[in-house]
Design a protein around this motif. Structure first.
Motif, mmCIF file in Angstrom:
data_model
loop_
_atom_site.group_PDB
_atom_site.id
_atom_site.type_symbol
_atom_site.label_atom_id
_atom_site.label_comp_id
_atom_site.label_asym_id
_atom_site.label_seq_id
_atom_site.Cartn_x
_atom_site.Cartn_y
_atom_site.Cartn_z
ATOM 1 N N GLN B 30 -20.836 -13.902 11.001
ATOM 2 C CA GLN B 30 -19.987 -14.801 10.216
ATOM 3 C C GLN B 30 -20.038 -16.227 10.753
ATOM 4 O O GLN B 30 -20.042 -17.190 9.993
ATOM 5 C CB GLN B 30 -18.534 -14.300 10.215
ATOM 6 N N ASP B 33 -25.381 -19.446 13.744
ATOM 7 C CA ASP B 33 -26.012 -19.772 15.016
ATOM 8 C C ASP B 33 -25.025 -20.438 15.973
ATOM 9 O O ASP B 33 -24.497 -21.508 15.688
ATOM 10 C CB ASP B 33 -27.189 -20.711 14.782
ATOM 11 N N VAL B 35 -23.973 -22.587 19.069
ATOM 12 C CA VAL B 35 -24.618 -23.703 19.765
ATOM 13 C C VAL B 35 -23.824 -24.183 20.978
ATOM 14 O O VAL B 35 -24.298 -25.022 21.748
ATOM 15 C CB VAL B 35 -24.869 -24.894 18.811
ATOM 16 N N PHE B 36 -22.622 -23.673 21.155
ATOM 17 C CA PHE B 36 -21.790 -24.140 22.268
ATOM 18 C C PHE B 36 -20.784 -23.066 22.640
ATOM 19 O O PHE B 36 -20.141 -22.479 21.768
ATOM 20 C CB PHE B 36 -21.051 -25.421 21.865
ATOM 21 N N VAL B 54 -13.865 -21.169 23.874
ATOM 22 C CA VAL B 54 -14.207 -21.808 22.604
ATOM 23 C C VAL B 54 -15.659 -21.486 22.279
ATOM 24 O O VAL B 54 -16.520 -21.488 23.156
ATOM 25 C CB VAL B 54 -14.029 -23.333 22.675
ATOM 26 N N GLU B 56 -18.638 -22.508 19.373
ATOM 27 C CA GLU B 56 -18.962 -23.348 18.221
ATOM 28 C C GLU B 56 -20.318 -22.938 17.680
ATOM 29 O O GLU B 56 -21.290 -22.794 18.423
ATOM 30 C CB GLU B 56 -19.016 -24.830 18.623
ATOM 31 N N SER B 57 -20.361 -22.780 16.373
ATOM 32 C CA SER B 57 -21.626 -22.489 15.709
ATOM 33 C C SER B 57 -22.084 -23.748 14.996
ATOM 34 O O SER B 57 -21.414 -24.785 15.051
ATOM 35 C CB SER B 57 -21.437 -21.356 14.704
ATOM 36 N N VAL B 58 -23.216 -23.665 14.309
ATOM 37 C CA VAL B 58 -23.656 -24.791 13.498
ATOM 38 C C VAL B 58 -22.603 -25.138 12.444
ATOM 39 O O VAL B 58 -22.569 -26.256 11.957
ATOM 40 C CB VAL B 58 -25.022 -24.510 12.824
ATOM 41 N N LYS B 59 -21.754 -24.188 12.105
ATOM 42 C CA LYS B 59 -20.790 -24.429 11.027
ATOM 43 C C LYS B 59 -19.426 -24.901 11.515
ATOM 44 O O LYS B 59 -18.837 -25.795 10.930
ATOM 45 C CB LYS B 59 -20.578 -23.133 10.230
ATOM 46 N N ALA B 60 -18.873 -24.247 12.556
ATOM 47 C CA ALA B 60 -17.476 -24.504 12.888
ATOM 48 C C ALA B 60 -17.164 -24.073 14.315
ATOM 49 O O ALA B 60 -17.956 -23.404 14.969
ATOM 50 C CB ALA B 60 -16.574 -23.745 11.921
ATOM 51 N N ALA B 61 -15.976 -24.468 14.751
ATOM 52 C CA ALA B 61 -15.487 -24.062 16.066
ATOM 53 C C ALA B 61 -14.483 -22.936 15.890
ATOM 54 O O ALA B 61 -13.728 -22.924 14.920
ATOM 55 C CB ALA B 61 -14.817 -25.242 16.752
#
Lengths: 369, 120
Positions: B30, B33, B35-36, B54, B56-61
């Protein structure tokens, strides 16, 4: 076409679902945000090979060529000087010098062809109809973008003539009896094409491209990270009715003919402010930021000059992770005197994190000029 | 003890007297990818429901919540350098290990079957 969700569907909706796309509502349309490849790999694929985007949600509008002067009264852009079969970036401005929408305008001989943002299309069309005679909203055509270093190789297999086009050229071609309107442009920073295709053949055309080894379907998620790396503003985020073209870093799109002392100086909404800012500069500007750590600074993050205390000096208007630069990136509206390399701080989850002012684009563009 | 699942899409695995916490495959799909990743400090004492990590994906935190009260005793140092591990092997990509007061409380969370029903 509208489905039971009330969302409009493009002619490629069934193909997206067949390809395993995750569909999301976007500007009133049911659109693919990503395919099974995922946003990160879709982004990298577009930079390495060729990505196919369904951008049929965007508005396509035709104006008679006689409307050049009427259109120039709405945009601070040299339309009269736009050569035959050439395309140009433009923006509708308001009386306060803000931006109502950004768009592409092509001179296709006996008419002008406009492509406007989906979210603004209805308002743009009403605005055009109020000021320009002979507005035709194009129905029954979808819009595809094929972007990336192998876009020419792939598209030329179907339409050999595209290989002769240069950046911002437009042309018409017949494919399987259908009239395709092609421009060599896009929204990724890569070489590539946008192709207006009659809905009756668009699925066959898309499938013919997707059958090629270079081409993969790409969703709106990667479209956003690609345009952000390429330093391009997104309407409603980086630019809006409160932002002037000069503040938006779009002075390059205002040609000499429309500037002070030009052949057709001013004469567009907000000219007083925009012409003044072109000469004197604006107090704030759209500026690139590279956060120093790995944490993305997303839209809304407040920017400070100091690591502690003080008031915000601006905010992030678009931000995220750049797959090709392998790190976070953001665009922010900040004091215009901040030079590249300057250190600022973004407040993320209560912590002030350092970021450097960066030149735009973050990733070099590679157009075929 | 079998792996348990929270409504926040975390998995819990008991390892000796510790609870190991990660996010489920469903959650990683969901998110997209990753990234953080920001990990909690070792030694931090947390209450159930505290935001401790926390992601974070390419889409949201999104936040990872402490599933139980206790103390963070170890974090997966590999994740901040290679956040993609969360997508590649979500069940191996643990975030932190906790010492909890009441190990039996893990049992209150969903079984694999119940979680499958939960995500539909």
């Amino acid at each position: 076409m509208a489905g039971d969700t009330g969302l409009k569907r493009t002619a490629l909706c069934n193909l997206h679902v067949e390809l395993g796309a995750k569909m999301v509502p976007f500007a009133g349309w049911d659109m693919p945000v990503q395919y099974p490849m995922g946003v990160l790999k879709e982004h990298l694929h577009t930079r390495a090979a060729a990505g196919l985007f369904d951008v049929s949600h965007m508005g396509q509008v035709i104006l008679p060529i006689e409307a050049v002067a009427a259109l120039e009264a709405l945009v601070p852009v040299d339309i009269a000087g736009l050569g035959l079969n050439r395309q140009r970036y433009a923006m509708f401005t308001n009386d306060a010098g803000g931006i109502l929408d950004d768009l592409m305008v092509a001179n296709r001989g006996d008419h002008l062809f406009l492509v406007v943002n989906a979210g603004c299309a209805e308002a743009d069309i009403a605005h055009l109809r109020a000021h320009v005679p002979g507005v035709i909203v194009v129905e029954g055509r979808g819009l595809l973008a094929l972007q990336g270093p192998q876009a020419e190789t792939a598209l030329a297999r179907l339409i050999p003539g595209v290989a002769a086009m240069r950046f911002m050229d437009t042309a018409s071609f017949i494919w399987e009896g259908a009239d395709l309107w092609v421009s060599r442009s896009g929204y990724t920073g890569e070489d590539g094409f946008e192709i207006s295709v009659p809905e009756g053949v668009i699925e066959g055309f898309a499938r013919a491209l997707l059958a090629m080894p270079e081409v993969a379907p790409i969703g709106l998620g990667a479209r956003d990270s690609l345009r952000l790396e390429a330093g391009m503003p997104l309407y409603g985020h980086d630019i809006d009715t409160e932002t002037s073209p000069v503040e938006a870093g779009l002075a390059w799109a205002i040609q000499k003919a429309r500037r002070t002392g030009g052949a057709r100086e001013g004469g567009f909404p907000g000219a007083d402010r925009i012409l003044r800012e072109l000469t004197e500069g604006a107090a704030r500007k759209r500026i690139g930021l590279r956060p120093e750590g790995r944490a993305p600074m997303r839209e809304g993050v407040e920017i400070y000059a100091e690591a502690t205390g003080g008031s915000p000096i601006g905010r992030v208007t678009s931000g995220g992770f750049g797959p090709s630069i392998d790190g976070p990136m953001a665009m922010a509206c900040l004091p215009a005197d901040l030079a590249p390399g300057a250190l600022v701080y973004g407040e993320v989850r209560g912590k002030r994190l350092p970021a450097r002012v960066s030149d735009l684009p973050f990733h070099p563009t590679s157009y075929k000029r | 003890m079998a792996i348990r699942y929270t409504p926040e899409h975390e998995w819990l695995r008991v390892e000796g007297d510790l609870v190991v916490v990660g996010i489920t495959e469903h959650a990683s799909e969901q998110l997209g990818d990753v990234v953080f990743v920001e990990l909690p400090e070792v030694g931090r004492k947390v209450e159930k429901g505290d935001e401790v990590s926390v992601i974070e994906s390419v889409k949201a935190a999104s936040d990872i919540l402490a599933p139980l009260a206790g103390e963070i005793v170890e974090v997966n140092e590999a994740l901040p350098d290679t956040p993609a591990l969360v997508n590649e092997k979500p069940m191996d990509a643990w975030f932190f290990k906790m010492k909890v007061a009441d190990l039996a409380a893990v049992e209150d969370y969903m079984s694999a079957g119940a979680y499958e029903d939960f995500i539909g």
